[in-house]
Design a protein around this motif. Structure first.
Motif, PDB file in Angstrom:
ATOM      1  N   ILE A  70       4.297  13.320   1.563  1.00 12.13           N
ATOM      2  CA  ILE A  70       5.118  12.221   1.065  1.00 12.13           C
ATOM      3  C   ILE A  70       4.202  11.041   0.777  1.00 12.13           C
ATOM      4  N   PHE A 108       0.865   4.918   1.333  1.00 11.72           N
ATOM      5  CA  PHE A 108       0.181   5.855   2.212  1.00 11.72           C
ATOM      6  C   PHE A 108       0.555   7.271   1.792  1.00 11.72           C
ATOM      7  N   GLN A 150       7.997  19.511   9.441  1.00  9.11           N
ATOM      8  CA  GLN A 150       8.450  18.391   8.610  1.00  9.11           C
ATOM      9  C   GLN A 150       8.552  18.803   7.149  1.00  9.11           C
ATOM     10  N   ARG A 196       0.841  10.879   2.964  1.00 10.35           N
ATOM     11  CA  ARG A 196       0.873  11.551   4.260  1.00 10.35           C
ATOM     12  C   ARG A 196       1.166  13.028   4.064  1.00 10.35           C
ATOM     13  N   SER A 197       0.420  13.855   4.760  1.00  9.36           N
ATOM     14  CA  SER A 197       0.710  15.289   4.671  1.00  9.36           C
ATOM     15  C   SER A 197       1.704  15.660   5.764  1.00  9.36           C
ATOM     16  N   PHE A 204       0.825  -1.204   0.000  1.00  6.87           N
ATOM     17  CA  PHE A 204       0.000   0.000   0.000  1.00  6.87           C
ATOM     18  C   PHE A 204       0.861   1.257   0.000  1.00  6.87           C
TER      19      PHE A 204
END
Lengths: 362, 315
Positions: free
Chosen positions: B167, B16, B24, B18-19, B14
């Motif tokens: 990402i 993912f 970051q 991600r914000s 999978f």
């Protein structure tokens, strides 16, 4: 009104009810159990603790389990495992995606509320279908760490080297922990690795095969009971005098890997330091982690550490921590211990730690 | 009762999405631009990699600082057998590196000829990836470094053009799936075009497909019972949305079917009858395609409908 001034020393939580572990069961831990589904592996253990107490499923006030779908790659596997409990008519049930030691903590709090007098706690893990070293990378920080795929042995090896650099251990000392654990496991028919086991080659230096836990499948269950109910169900209940769990920063580079302040704080809150313990069941899958925990928990040479062989002899992921509580309780049941410390861990390099203090009636 | 255990490869994969929060985002964009940013806590420590909340006080922290691309190894571990996905495919050292100007350490890989060339305290520098996208892997690895403390160290506004705001975290895990005793027997019987269930020794219900346990009694089911092949539709729904990669025209009917002799309904598609004529009580039988390992669908048998009382417990 301002609240009372906090005391300089953290207070020890006193349970409002007496709650004990009254039964413990575990499977034989095996490298692979392909012929059994998770519920097929788990069910005999559930029957074992029910038989030991004479309780039926319908007598149990609360049921709580611990497991992780990532181990076997089966979605919602804990709902399938519920078939082994007999969830009809409807039961009061909960699940933690963690080691069963944390399920026991939840069950203990449920009993503290007085809403239940008995609880069934179980956990299981099948590591054989996948690669547990890779699987455990998925619990790491997804931004900075998980994309590098550092496996569980690699992270433990970083901690081991930090210990060696600090002068807390060397490779022969780690090998000694491995040898003692597997020797002690000779008396444990459930253990996966017993007796003399070669220290072997480096897996990730400085850790050798012998410093690492075996990979395997297994399950465990305990029954908790409150007050007089515990005395009815067990000749010598293992009373939970205190239990607490603590967590540290997830970033390894922030922590002092040679210490485990979260274990120490959990132990303090559980009352472990009020009087000496005679037994400690430590969830230390790697030899180096036993060194860290002995220091953090101030365990002297007179304490029997992991007489079961510990996680170095059998480490069914998600059950190994609950087994530490069960083994400590079983020693009290058998009259071999009067006051025992049980510890469970989760996450890389001892990130999360749970400590319980168990006592038998004198 | 030894059974051949079934096994099959199973890949769970999978991506993912991600914000990233402001800290970051600045850090990972910085890596793309060969700049390493940390964050300062209120008591003056510099955390690298940076986080948005102080791990000790939980204070929100946003003051970015630039630290060096050179640093010192605080602990290490020699990895002689790199695994899939790890930064290097030749033997390397895992390292925690305290970059110059930082108070905490970053986990990464160190390229070195062998374990004798690595020690705690050694000086290292970042080797940047040739192609950088705003991810921790923009640091290809560390390498030994003999020079002086380098790099700009000081406040940084975190301003970059074209900030990385997310990402994609790829994950792939490989398993060998083994269905266990009860389901193995079920699957093996299907290859002979038979459906088997298992009877509970306590309540005597027959479960199909069997999973090895009676969910009501919590005991093992072991007595194998052949059920069907015919059965009764206990309830159904009409599917109007075409699933991706599914070569079946909508609308079609999906139903719960109580096979004769079973005490639990299983589900399957109904065909061979217009969708709006499917009804509770309809008697059906399985249709196997050539070489099929399970019934493709069920079709009407032509028998009279079952009386409601005969299947009401199974709805």
């Amino acid at each position: 009104m301002p609240s009372a001034k906090p005391s300089a020393r953290p207070s020890v939580m006193r349970p409002v009810r007496d709650i004990a572990i009254v039964a413990f069961g575990q499977t034989d831990h095996l490298r692979s159990t392909d012929e059994l589904s998770e519920v097929e592996m788990l069910m005999p253990v559930l029957h074992q603790v029910l038989a030991a107490t004479g309780l039926k499923t319908s007598d149990i006030g609360f049921t709580c389990s611990g497991s992780s779908d990532y181990l076997a790659g089966r979605a919602f596997s804990f709902t399938m495992a519920l078939d082994g409990v007999g969830a009809w008519p409807p039961i009061s049930e909960s699940h933690v995606e963690m080691d069963g030691a944390w399920a026991l903590y939840e069950a203990w709090t449920k009993l503290l509320t007085g809403e239940a007098d008995t609880a069934l706690v179980y956990s299981y893990g099948k590591s054989s279908p996948g690669s547990v070293r890779d699987v455990l990378t998925r619990q790491l920080d997804p931004y900075y760490v998980a994309p590098l795929w550092p496996d569980s042995v690699a992270l433990a090896a970083l901690q081991a080297q930090a210990l060696i650099d600090a002068g807390d251990a060397d490779e022969p000392a780690l090998a000694g922990v491995a040898a003692r654990s597997r020797q002690d496991a000779s008396a444990n028919s459930h253990a996966q690795l017993r007796g003399s086991v070669a220290q072997g080659d480096y897996v990730v230096r400085p850790l050798r095969t012998g410093d690492c836990p075996p990979i395997g499948d297994g399950a465990a269950a305990v029954i908790l009971a409150a007050g007089e109910r515990a005395r009815d169900l067990c000749e010598r209940p293992a009373w939970i005098r205190g239990i607490d769990h603590r967590v540290e920063a997830h970033s390894l580079g922030v922590r002092d890997l040679t210490d485990s302040p979260s274990s120490r704080l959990a132990a303090e809150r559980a009352g472990a330091f009020e009087r000496p313990v005679d037994t400690a069941e430590l969830h230390a899958p790697f030899t180096s982690q036993e060194v860290v925990l002995r220091k953090a928990l101030k365990l002297g040479a007179d304490v029997a550490v992991n007489p079961s062989g510990g996680a170095l002899a059998a480490n069914p992921v998600m059950a190994a921590g609950l087994i530490r509580l069960g083994e400590a309780a079983a020693r009290i049941h058998r009259g071999e211990s009067d006051r025992a410390l049980a510890h469970a861990t989760s996450g890389p390099c001892l990130q999360q730690n749970l400590v319980a203090v168990l006592e038998g009636d004198s | 009762m030894p059974t051949e255990v079934l096994r099959a490869p199973l890949v769970v994969e999978f991506p993912f999405t991600r914000s990233l929060g402001p800290v970051q985002s600045a850090f990972l964009t910085g890596l793309r631009e060969r700049t390493v940013l940390g964050v300062k806590t209120k008591d003056g420590r510099t955390l690298v990699p940076p986080v948005e909340y102080d791990p000790v006080t939980a204070d929100e922290i946003r003051d970015l600082v630039e630290v060096g691309a050179t640093g010192t190894v605080t602990t290490w571990a020699w990895n002689h057998e790199p695994r899939r996905g790890q930064p290097l495919d030749t033997p390397f050292a895992w390292v925690l590196v305290r970059l110059d100007g930082a108070d905490t350490a970053l986990l990464h890989a160190l390229d070195a000829p062998g374990p004798d060339e690595v020690r705690t305290g050694m000086r290292v520098r970042i080797r940047w990836a040739a192609e950088r996208t705003g991810a921790i892997t923009d640091i290809a690895c560390f390498e030994a470094y003999e020079g002086a403390v380098g790099g700009e160290v000081g406040p940084h506004d975190g301003e970059f053009s074209d900030l990385v705001t997310g990402i994609v975290a790829h994950a792939r895990l490989d398993y060998t799936y083994a269905p266990g005793r009860a389901q193995t027997a079920y699957i093996n019987a299907l290859s002979d075009q038979k459906t088997v269930g298992e009877r509970c020794p306590s309540c005597h219900k027959v479960y199909v497909p069997p999973r090895g346990a009676c969910p009501t009694c919590g005991v093992a089911t072991t007595e194998r019972v052949e059920v069907g092949p015919r059965g009764t539709v206990t309830t159904y729904c009409i599917v109007n949305i075409k699933a991706k990669n599914l070569d079946i025209e909508v609308p079609y009917v999906y139903a719960h079917i109580a096979l004769d002799g079973a005490d639990l309904a299983l589900h399957a598609r109904i065909a061979g009858i217009p969708y709006d004529q499917v009804r509770m009580g309809l008697r059906v039988e399985p249709v196997w395609t050539e070489g099929g390992r399970f019934p493709d669908h069920y079709r009407p048998t032509g028998e009279p409908d079952a009386a409601y009382d005969t299947y009401k417990e199974l709805v």
